[in-house]
Scaffold this motif. Structure first.
Motif, short mmCIF file in Angstrom:
data_model
loop_
_atom_site.label_atom_id
_atom_site.label_comp_id
_atom_site.label_asym_id
_atom_site.label_seq_id
_atom_site.Cartn_x
_atom_site.Cartn_y
_atom_site.Cartn_z
N PRO B 93 4.81 -3.25 1.24
CA PRO B 93 4.05 -2.47 2.22
C PRO B 93 4.89 -2.25 3.48
CG PRO B 93 3.08 -4.65 1.90
CD PRO B 93 4.23 -4.56 0.98
N PRO B 94 4.77 -1.09 4.11
CA PRO B 94 5.69 -0.71 5.19
C PRO B 94 5.69 -1.66 6.39
CG PRO B 94 4.34 1.14 4.51
CD PRO B 94 3.79 -0.04 3.83
N THR B 144 -1.72 -5.81 2.90
CA THR B 144 -2.17 -5.18 4.14
C THR B 144 -1.37 -3.91 4.33
OG1 THR B 144 -2.51 -7.38 5.04
CG2 THR B 144 -2.56 -5.57 6.59
N TRP B 145 -2.05 -2.78 4.26
CA TRP B 145 -1.34 -1.50 4.22
C TRP B 145 -1.28 -0.85 5.58
CZ3 TRP B 145 0.95 -1.56 -0.25
CH2 TRP B 145 0.34 -2.26 -1.31
N HIS B 146 -0.21 -0.09 5.75
CA HIS B 146 0.05 0.59 7.01
C HIS B 146 -0.26 2.07 6.80
CE1 HIS B 146 2.04 0.98 10.84
NE2 HIS B 146 2.78 1.95 10.38
N SER B 201 -1.88 6.04 1.46
CA SER B 201 -1.24 4.80 1.89
C SER B 201 -0.79 4.04 0.66
CB SER B 201 -2.19 3.96 2.73
OG SER B 201 -3.22 3.45 1.93
N GLY B 202 0.12 3.10 0.87
CA GLY B 202 0.64 2.35 -0.25
C GLY B 202 1.96 1.72 0.12
N SER B 203 2.70 1.25 -0.89
CA SER B 203 4.00 0.65 -0.62
C SER B 203 4.97 1.73 -0.15
CB SER B 203 4.55 -0.01 -1.87
OG SER B 203 3.71 -1.05 -2.26
N VAL B 204 6.07 1.28 0.45
CA VAL B 204 7.02 2.19 1.07
C VAL B 204 7.37 3.37 0.18
CG1 VAL B 204 9.38 2.38 1.91
CG2 VAL B 204 8.02 0.39 2.52
#
Lengths: 211, 340, 226
Positions: B93-94, B144-146, B201-204
Motif C-alpha cells: 500500500p502506498p 490501510t489504503w491511501h 485505491s489499492g497497492s502501489v
C-alpha cells in the motif's frame, strides 16, 4: 558409560546449559519449543514443567535402574514419565488455571518430548542417582533457558511487552507474525544461527591457539 | 586446493543454452514494468516514488551485503534483486511506513531468496514471499489504503511513510476499502472501467490492469514470458467465478474478479517467475489452474478480501511436485514406463 | 558397553523380573497420581470456580454473589452439586440479595474457530450489560481485539435486547454495523481490522439472545430467590 565414574563434577550440570543445550545444540523437543513460546511467561512455564518432569523421572529411573530388565525399559520409562506429566498437569492447575489454559494440550505432550526419554535412556539408566539429578537439572535449566530466550524475543517483538510488562512505548508497532507459529521458526532459526556462529568462532580460535 | 577452478566445466543438462543471459531477461522485465511504475507514481505521487525507491534500494543492498559476508562476488549486477525490490514495492500500500517496506525487502531477498541458495534455487517468488511475511507481521498497516489522485500528491508525503522504525504510522488520509474489500465487506461493486484504468485505491502498482497487460505483452513478444500462465489463470478464474455468479448474482462478476486487486500484477509478473514455476508444459497448465482455483476460492469464501498472493505462493509450493509428476515423455521411450 | 552388560542382554529374558518390574512400577505410579489428584483436587476446584466467578461478576456489574440455575423439564431449578450438561444460568445478586442480572454462555463460529463468550443480561434494563470472551483462537493483534478493544467493549454497557409485543422474540435483532456508525442501542459497533470477528460476536449474541431472552423474561421470578 562407566558406572565406576560416579564423581559429581560440575561438568555434568554445566553441559546441559551450554555445550549440549537441548534446544540450541541437540535440537530436541521442538514441538513445545515452537508452539508455546509466544510469550516469556508461557515459555518459562513450559520450561519449568518440562524440567520438573525431567528431574523427577530421571531420579526415579536412576533409582530403579538395576530393578528394570533391559527388555521392558522403554515401557517402564514411558510409564514413569507419563506419571510425572500427569502430576505436573494437576500441579499447574492448582497453581494457576490461566497458565494451564495457555499451555493447553502441550502439557500432556511433555510425555513425547524426546529430551526426557533421551536423558532417561542415555544417562539416568546408567548413572548414579546424584549424577542423574545433576544431569537432569542441567538439561532442565538449559531447556527452560532456551524457551525463555525464544519466548522473550517473540514477546518483545510480537507485543512490545516482556513478562506482560510494557517495555517498548505505546507507539510500537507489534510484529504480529512473531506470536504466530511462523515467528517461532524465525526466532529459533536466528538463535541457532547465533549459537553456531559462536561455536565456529570458538573452534577457529582453538585451532589458532594449537597451531 | 582449487581443482574445480580449471577451465573444465561440469554441468548437468540442458547443455544447449539460448543466447539470452539472465541480466538481459531481467532488463526486459524492468522495461516491461516501466509503464506500471510510472502510472503508480502518477496516481499516488511522492508516496509511491518513495516506497518503490526504498524497496528497490534495500533489496540491492541486502543482496550485496549478503554476498560480501559470504566472500562471494556480488550478484546485484544481474538485476534480479532490483526486480524483486521493485515488484515488492508495487504490491505494497502506498502509505505504508517506509521502515516496514525496507524490512519486507530484506525478508524477500535474505529469507526467501538467498537462504535457499540465491537466484534459481528459491522455491517461492521472493517479492511475494516478502509480502507474505509483511502481511503476517503487520496485518493492519498492510491493509490501510491511501487514496489515489490526491491534489497534493506531488508536493506532500503522507506522514505515515516517515514513521520511526518500530513505531506505528499515523495516517492523515485513509482511503475507503479497495474494490475487493468493498465487495467482500460491504457488498458494493466498483465500476469495471475504473478498475481497468486504475482509478481505484489499492497497492502501489496493482491498480491499472491495462498497463500491466501491456508490460506482459511486451515480454511475450520478446519471448521472455510464458503467456500460458496468465492466460490459463484468467480463464480458470473467469469460468469458476462465472459459474458461481450465475447461481448467486451477489458474488463478483468474472470481469470484476479479473480486474480487481492483485490479479493482473500477480498473474503477469509473479506467477510467471521462471524460477518458482514448473518447467514442463503440462506442469505449467496444472500450476496455473491451481492458482486460478485458489484465488477464486480465497476471494469468494475465505476470510480475506484478496487471495492472489497466497494463491501464487501455493502454486510455487506445488511446482516441484508438478515438475516431478508431470514430466514430459522422454523422446523415444514408450508411453508407459518411460525412462526410469 | 562392557562384557557384563552384553551378557545381560544375551541372557534369556526372565519374565518374572519383567512382570515384577512393570507391575511394581505401575502400582507406584498409580499411587503417585492418585495422591496428587487427591491433594490438588480442592485447590483446582476452587481455582476453576474463581475463574468463573470473576467472569460472572464482570459481565453482571455490581454483583456480589451468585447462584447457578439449570433448566430441567422446562422448569428453572437451582443447580445441586455438579452438572456438565445443558445451559447454566448464573444469577448475580447485590448486597441486599436483589437480582441484578443473569449471565449465560454462548458460542459460535469465529474467524478461526469456535468463540465462547459469557454475557450478562439485566432484567431491569432489558439489555446486555457485559460480555467476556471465555475462549477464542482469533488472530492475535486483529481478531483478538474482541477481547480488548475498549470502544468495542463499550457496546456491551447497554445493548438493547427488549422483547417484541408478543414476547416471543427480540424487538430488534442485534445487528453488526461498521465502526463509528452505531445509531441504535441494539446495534453493535464493529472493529476496523477485525470485521469478521466482531461480526461473529454479533451473530453469537443474536442467536443466543433471541433464543434465551423470551424464556428468561417469562421465568424471571424463579431467578429472584437466591
Amino acid at each position: 558409560m562407566n558406572e565406576a565414574n560416579n564423581k559429581l563434577d560440575t561438568n555434568t550440570f554445566i553441559k546441559g546449559l551450554w555445550k549440549e543445550n537441548p534446544v540450541f545444540v541437540q535440537v530436541l523437543g521442538m514441538c513445545p519449543v515452537l508452539a508455546v513460546t509466544n510469550s516469556a511467561t508461557n515459555g518459562m512455564a513450559m520450561g519449568l514443567a518440562t524440567a520438573f518432569v525431567l528431574i523427577m523421572s530421571s531420579t526415579l529411573v536412576s533409582l530403579l535402574r538395576n530393578f528394570i530388565p533391559k527388555q521392558v525399559r522403554i515401557a517402564t520409562f514411558i510409564l514413569i514419565i507419563a506419571t510425572f506429566v500427569t502430576v505436573a498437569e494437576y500441579l499447574i492447575q492448582a497453581i494457576s488455571i490461566d497458565i494451564h489454559k495457555a499451555l493447553g494440550a502441550f502439557i500432556s505432550l511433555i510425555v513425547v518430548n524426546c529430551l526426557i526419554l533421551g536423558r532417561a535412556e542415555a544417562f539416568a539408566s546408567k548413572n548414579s542417582v546424584g549424577k542423574s539429578i545433576l544431569d537432569a537439572t542441567g538439561m532442565g535449566v538449559g531447556f527452560t533457558f532456551a524457551l525463555l530466550c525464544l519466548g522473550g524475543v517473540r514477546e518483545i517483538l510480537g507485543t512490545g511487552t516482556f513478562f506482560g510488562i510494557q517495555i517498548l512505548g505505546a507507539s510500537f508497532e507489534p510484529w504480529i507474525l512473531m506470536i504466530l507459529p511462523g515467528g517461532g521458526f524465525f526466532t529459533l532459526g536466528a538463535w541457532l544461527l547465533l549459537f553456531n556462529y559462536m561455536k565456529e568462532r570458538k573452534a577457529a580460535k582453538m585451532q589458532e591457539a594449537t597451531a | 586446493m582449487n581443482v574445480l577452478n580449471k577451465t573444465l566445466e561440469i554441468r548437468t543438462s540442458p547443455h544447449l543454452k539460448s543466447a539470452v543471459s539472465t541480466d538481459q531477461i531481467m532488463m526486459h522485465v524492468v522495461i516491461a514494468l516501466v509503464p506500471t511504475t510510472l502510472f503508480a507514481i502518477y496516481a499516488f505521487g511522492l508516496a509511491a516514488l518513495l516506497i518503490l525507491s526504498v524497496t528497490t534500494f534495500t533489496a540491492i543492498l541486502t543482496e550485496h551485503i549478503y554476498c560480501r559476508l559470504n566472500n562471494k562476488e556480488t550478484t546485484i549486477t544481474d538485476w534480479s534483486a532490483a526486480i524483486t525490490g521493485l515488484l515488492l514495492g508495487l504490491t505494497l500500500p502506498p502509505a505504508l511506513p517506509l521502515w516496514m517496506a525496507a524490512l519486507g525487502s530484506v525478508a524477500s531477498i535474505a529469507l526467501v531468496k538467498l537462504l535457499f541458495g540465491g537466484l534459481g534455487y528459491n522455491i517461492f517468488n521472493p517479492a511475494l514471499g516478502g509480502r507474505a511475511i509483511l502481511q503476517a507481521a503487520f496485518p493492519v498497516a498492510i491493509t490501510t489504503w491511501h487514496p489515489a489522485f490526491l491534489a497534493d500528491r506531488f508536493s506532500s508525503i503522507p506522514s505515515s511513510s516517515f514513521a520511526w522504525p518500530f513505531t506505528t504510522g499515523t495516517y492523515d488520509a485513509v482511503a475507503g476499502a479497495t474494490p475487493l474489500g468493498n465487495m467482500k465487506f460491504n457488498q458494493v461493486s466498483t465500476d469495471v472501467t475504473d478498475m481497468a484504468m486504475g482509478l481505484t485505491s489499492g497497492s502501489v502498482g496493482e491498480t491499472s490492469a491495462v498497463l500491466i497487460l501491456l508490460g506482459g505483452a511486451y515480454l511475450v513478444a520478446r519471448n521472455m514470458m510464458n503467456w500460458k500462465i496468465p492466460v490459463v489463470i484468467f480463464i480458470t478464474v473467469a469460468i469458476l467465478s462465472g459459474i458461481v455468479n450465475f447461481f448467486n448474482p451477489n458474488t463478483p462478476t468474472p470481469m470484476f474478479m479479473l480486474l480487481s486487486g492483485g490479479m493482473m500484477l500477480g498473474a503477469v509478473f509473479m506467477a510467471t517467475d521462471m524460477v518458482s514455476s514448473p518447467v514442463t508444459d503440462r506442469g505449467i497448465i496444472a500450476y496455473s489452474v491451481i492458482i486460478g482455483i485458489m484465488v477464486t476460492v480465497i476471494r469468494l469464501w475465505g476470510g480475506l478480501p484478496e487471495g492472489m498472493m497466497y494463491a501464487v505462493l501455493m502454486g510455487n509450493a506445488v511446482s516441484p511436485l508438478l515438475n516431478r509428476s508431470l514430466k514430459s515423455r522422454v523422446y523415444g521411450t514408450g508411453k508407459k514406463g518411460g525412462a526410469k | 558397553m562392557n562384557q557384563a552388560e552384553l551378557d545381560k542382554l544375551v541372557e534369556a529374558p526372565n519374565s518374572w523380573h519383567m512382570v515384577r518390574a512393570l507391575a511394581g512400577i505401575g502400582l507406584m505410579c498409580a499411587l503417585l497420581i492418585v495422591t496428587t489428584y487427591e491433594l490438588t483436587f480442592e485447590t483446582i476446584k476452587q481455582n476453576k470456580a474463581e475463574v468463573l466467578e470473576r467472569a460472572i461478576f464482570k459481565v453482571v456489574p455490581g454483583a456480589q454473589s451468585k447462584t447457578t440455575f439449570i433448566v430441567k423439564d422446562g422448569q428453572v431449578e437451582k443447580l445441586q452439586g455438579e452438572s456438565n450438561s445443558g445451559l447454566k444460568y448464573y444469577a448475580g445478586y447485590d448486597d441486599s440479595g436483589k437480582l441484578i442480572g443473569v449471565a449465560l454462555e454462548a458460542a459460535g463460529q469465529g474467524f478461526q474457530d469456535i468463540v465462547r463468550v459469557l454475557y450478562g443480561f439485566s432484567p431491569d434494563k432489558q439489555a446486555i450489560v457485559g460480555m467476556e470472551v471465555l475462549e477464542s483462537k482469533e488472530t492475535p493483534g486483529l481478531g483478538d481485539k474482541i477481547e480488548k478493544d475498549e470502544t468495542f467493549l463499550k457496546n456491551f454497557e447497554a445493548l438493547d435486547v427488549s422483547l417484541n409485543e408478543s414476547g416471543d422474540n427480540l424487538k430488534n435483532e442485534i445487528i453488526f454495523v461498521k465502526n463509528g456508525t452505531k445509531a441504535n442501542p441494539w446495534e453493535l459497533d464493529g472493529i476496523t481490522g477485525a470485521t469478521i470477528s466482531s461480526k461473529a460476536i454479533a451473530a453469537i449474541l443474536q442467536a443466543s439472545a433471541s433464543q434465551n431472552m423470551p424464556f428468561l423474561n417469562q421465568n424471571i421470578e424463579n431467578f429472584k430467590q437466591q
